[in-house]
Design an enzyme around this catalytic site. Sequence first.
Site, mmCIF file in Angstrom:
data_model
loop_
_atom_site.group_PDB
_atom_site.id
_atom_site.type_symbol
_atom_site.label_atom_id
_atom_site.label_comp_id
_atom_site.label_asym_id
_atom_site.label_seq_id
_atom_site.Cartn_x
_atom_site.Cartn_y
_atom_site.Cartn_z
ATOM 1 N N LEU A 177 0.800 -1.387 -0.104
ATOM 2 C CA LEU A 177 0.010 -0.062 -0.025
ATOM 3 C C LEU A 177 0.984 1.432 -0.002
ATOM 4 O O LEU A 177 1.793 1.484 0.395
ATOM 5 C CB LEU A 177 -0.966 0.087 1.242
ATOM 6 N N ASP A 185 -10.856 4.564 6.844
ATOM 7 C CA ASP A 185 -10.144 4.922 5.964
ATOM 8 C C ASP A 185 -9.606 3.934 5.082
ATOM 9 O O ASP A 185 -8.876 3.111 5.405
ATOM 10 C CB ASP A 185 -8.539 5.590 6.610
ATOM 11 N N LEU A 186 -9.916 3.979 3.846
ATOM 12 C CA LEU A 186 -9.995 2.935 2.753
ATOM 13 C C LEU A 186 -8.336 2.530 2.642
ATOM 14 O O LEU A 186 -7.294 3.238 2.283
ATOM 15 C CB LEU A 186 -10.544 3.221 1.434
ATOM 16 N N ASP A 187 -8.306 1.446 2.993
ATOM 17 C CA ASP A 187 -6.871 0.710 2.619
ATOM 18 C C ASP A 187 -5.494 1.075 3.464
ATOM 19 O O ASP A 187 -4.412 1.392 3.167
ATOM 20 C CB ASP A 187 -6.324 0.523 1.087
ATOM 21 N N GLU A 188 -6.063 1.836 4.651
ATOM 22 C CA GLU A 188 -5.149 2.608 5.558
ATOM 23 C C GLU A 188 -5.035 2.009 6.966
ATOM 24 O O GLU A 188 -4.260 2.777 7.659
ATOM 25 C CB GLU A 188 -5.383 4.110 5.618
#
Length: 304
Positions: free
Chosen positions: A217, A247-250
């Site tokens: 990521l 928080d998307l993909d965080e």
Amino acid sequence: MPDRQPSPTATLERPPHTESKSDIARLLVRCADRPGVVAAVSAFLSERGANIISLDQHSTDYEGGAFFQRTVFRLPGFVAERDELEHDFRETVAAPLGLDFRLSDAATPKRVAIMVSKLDHCLLDLLWRAKRGELDVNIGVVIANHNDLAEDVRGFGIPFVHIPVSRDTKPEAEARQLEVLRGNYDLVVLARYMQIISANFLAEVGCPIINIHHSFLPAFIGAGPYQRAKERGVKLVGATAHYVTEDLDEGPIIEQDVVRVSHRASTQDLVRLGADVERAVLSRAVQWHCEDRVARHGNTTIVF
């Protein structure tokens, strides 16, 4: 064919895969770092006849850090004594030292639900590992927004629940998913589930969610990642397993890995190698979570 070299992480020490489960318990603690925590925990367990099998600890800083400890111990009759032991630990150790803690029975597999769309590689790998006993989990259901994998899942004797999702029906679909999941599972795994999880779903599901992402990521998010990777001439194909947050993909990262590739690799080679990495990374993340090895600290993790 792509050049193959050992992953940079291949030589790192990995947590052991198995533990004898008879009368085994795991105790995870977290607190502000201070003298005496290890001694207090060890003394408490010793006084009650427990034998410590392993003890791992970490402080985030020399001064003013957060302290984490994972203790595995054997206590004959633990299951019968668990409630009393937990109460006594809270009163005599946790409260005076300001500890947050979690006590679990190693002999009881975590209850896991899997969510998936159409891609089968991560899903089938988890089902296969669980069937062979490589993952000590109890997979209770697979929920999918497409019906493509129904027969594959039923072949493992696991219920398959098809809940279609569209932009217009997403709230209703999530409500149906929550009816299946809420209060019934210790972990939800997104095994290439190609839908964004809403904040309401996260608040209501009642357990952690682990996702697998097809890169380190945040590179190459969105559709067609391997074609875009090929166009950029990538030299590494990787995967990231992380906890899902708003928080998307965080969310906090649990595990990552890579495999080296070269200009000779086709897009199909990248897809195949990427799938291999995704399977391995996700299975390790699920294993470590279910063995109580992962402690969250802000937006990062400590993996014992």
